[in-house]
Design an enzyme around this catalytic site. Structure first.
Site, short mmCIF file in Angstrom:
data_model
loop_
_atom_site.label_atom_id
_atom_site.label_comp_id
_atom_site.label_asym_id
_atom_site.label_seq_id
_atom_site.Cartn_x
_atom_site.Cartn_y
_atom_site.Cartn_z
N TRP A 53 127.51 -30.61 -2.08
CA TRP A 53 126.28 -30.01 -1.56
C TRP A 53 125.90 -28.80 -2.39
O TRP A 53 124.72 -28.61 -2.71
CB TRP A 53 126.43 -29.64 -0.09
CG TRP A 53 126.63 -30.83 0.79
CD1 TRP A 53 127.72 -31.11 1.56
CD2 TRP A 53 125.73 -31.94 0.98
NE1 TRP A 53 127.56 -32.31 2.21
CE2 TRP A 53 126.36 -32.84 1.88
CE3 TRP A 53 124.47 -32.26 0.47
CZ2 TRP A 53 125.75 -34.03 2.28
CZ3 TRP A 53 123.86 -33.45 0.88
CH2 TRP A 53 124.51 -34.32 1.76
N ASP A 79 124.29 -21.87 2.72
CA ASP A 79 124.15 -23.15 3.39
C ASP A 79 125.28 -23.20 4.42
O ASP A 79 126.46 -23.28 4.06
CB ASP A 79 124.29 -24.28 2.36
CG ASP A 79 124.34 -25.68 2.99
OD1 ASP A 79 124.29 -25.80 4.22
OD2 ASP A 79 124.42 -26.66 2.22
N LYS A 89 125.17 -31.21 12.59
CA LYS A 89 126.63 -31.07 12.67
C LYS A 89 127.11 -30.21 13.84
O LYS A 89 128.11 -30.53 14.43
CB LYS A 89 127.17 -30.55 11.36
CG LYS A 89 127.24 -31.66 10.32
CD LYS A 89 126.69 -31.29 9.01
CE LYS A 89 126.56 -32.50 8.11
NZ LYS A 89 125.85 -32.18 6.90
C1 LIG Z 1 125.28 -32.35 5.71
C2 LIG Z 1 125.15 -31.24 4.75
C3 LIG Z 1 124.00 -31.09 3.94
C4 LIG Z 1 122.87 -32.09 3.95
O1 LIG Z 1 122.10 -31.91 5.05
P1 LIG Z 1 120.74 -32.76 5.25
O2 LIG Z 1 120.23 -32.16 6.52
O3 LIG Z 1 121.13 -34.19 5.36
O4 LIG Z 1 119.86 -32.50 4.09
C5 LIG Z 1 123.94 -30.00 3.11
N1 LIG Z 1 124.93 -29.08 3.07
C6 LIG Z 1 126.06 -29.21 3.81
C7 LIG Z 1 127.11 -28.17 3.72
C8 LIG Z 1 126.18 -30.28 4.68
O5 LIG Z 1 127.29 -30.41 5.43
#
Ligand SMILES: *Cc1c(COP(=O)(O)O)cnc(C)c1O
Length: 356
Positions: free
Chosen positions: A99, A166, A190
């Site tokens: 990511w 993030d 999540k």
């Molecule tokens: C799941 C995830 C993403 C992607 O998220 P989307 O909402 O599908 O774009 C990005 N960064 C991390 C750390 C993630 O766990």
């Protein structure tokens, strides 16, 4: 049979969230209408949005001078929106996983990107610590929890430039000091709500930082001014998020969530250490994620991987297959995962060990 949901995302939500959302989908507070059918401008939905935003800020103890935004496009769109709005010349990024590297790729569309450190050569199995953040960077971007690789930055760091994080997979997992960050974002699927909702916590002085023209929908200013209602928000996901946030509060807030998360992670990592069949792919204990526990079969038992997976599946363990880039197993033990499910997984690992 009751399933223990270890999926990485979309993932487990509290029964309180799922049941109450389902009720509102059938009939919102005895209004005779579904939450899916009402106007996002109705007083009913505005009350939902307001309470969700308020609880979100309350649980994270977000100080004055920040806005909470509920957007769409996932964390993946934030990979682009962040540099669009913040990168004038140069930004610094820490490369701790897939990511993070996707975020880096998008940053490069807007300016110079300095990757200050990367653990890629070691299969992203640790968090780099020895690096210097350039003082002239517009911001420093980190991924606090590496969902795929099972590593996590578990403390709020000090950065000499605005810190952007993030936090898709560890938001609400612990109390945190939001004042150390300029911007935090993540997909909600999540630890908060079903997919379709993206949260952004933005410090007000991060707006208007670049000279370039920014399309309306991609400009944070638009969403701050319109209180996340510039266009139709994902109403069902916001509604579900409200119940998760209420549930966190009922559980005793983030201190209580954190205590439980630490316990769940500790008993699972202990079993991985103890059990002769398994090994953690993250050697540094302080780098181990408390949300996504990755583990593989010990070298001499590699041929038992498929057997363990079907044994565990037969005992109601769902979603424990590791990401294809890591292999092995991954147990995602987000906030809504009860300790009893982690214990059920541990029992499964013990039972399997006896058979081998
Ligand atoms: C799941 C995830 C993403 C992607 O998220 P989307 O909402 O599908 O774009 C990005 N960064 C991390 C750390 C993630 O766990």
């Amino acid at each position: 049979m009751k399933k223990h949901n270890f999926a990485a995302g979309p993932s487990i939500l509290s029964p309180y969230t799922v049941e109450n959302t389902a009720k509102g989908i059938l009939d919102l507070d005895q209004s005779g209408l579904s939450v899916m059918e009402i106007s996002h401008r109705s007083k009913e939905f505005i009350a939902i949005m307001d309470e969700a935003r308020k609880l979100f800020a309350e649980l994270l103890e977000i100080p004055e001078g920040y806005h909470v935004l509920f957007l769409q496009g996932g964390a993946s769109l934030q990979f682009c929106m962040v540099p669009y709005n913040l990168l004038s010349k140069k930004a610094a990024y820490l490369d701790t996983g897939s990511w993070a590297s996707k975020a880096i790729k998008e940053g490069k569309f807007f300016g110079q990107v300095d990757v200050v450190a990367s653990s890629k050569d070691a299969g992203y199995s640790y968090i780099p610590k020895d690096y210097t953040i350039p003082g002239d960077a517009d911001y420093f971007h980190i991924t606090t929890n590496n969902t795929i690789f099972g590593t996590e930055i578990r403390e709020d760091m000090d950065a000499p430039v605005p810190l952007v994080a993030d936090m898709s997979s560890d938001i609400f997992s612990r109390p945190m000091d939001v004042s150390k960050y300029a911007l935090i974002y993540g997909g909600a699927q999540k630890n908060l709500a079903p997919a379709g909702l993206t949260f952004v916590i933005i410090k007000d002085d991060m707006v208007g930082r670049v000279d370039r023209a920014i399309p309306t929908m991609l400009n944070y200013k638009t969403h701050i001014e319109n209180e996340s209602m510039f266009n139709t928000p994902p109403v069902v996901a916001v509604y579900a998020a409200l119940f998760t946030l209420r549930w966190y509060k009922q559980q005793g807030g983030l201190k209580a969530m954190h205590r439980l998360n630490m316990e769940k992670a500790a008993i699972l990592y202990d079993e991985i250490e103890r059990n002769r069949l398994f090994v953690s792919n993250v050697k540094n204990e302080e780098d181990r994620s408390i949300m996504n526990v990755t583990f593989v079969m010990n070298e001499e038992y590699k041929d038992k991987e498929a057997d363990f997976l079907s044994f565990a599946t037969g005992r109601g363990m769902s979603g424990i297959k590791g990401h294809r880039s890591v292999g092995g197993f991954r147990a995602s033990i987000y906030n809504a995962m009860p300790r009893s499910s982690v214990e059920a997984l541990i029992d499964t690992m013990k039972e399997f060990e006896k058979q081998v």
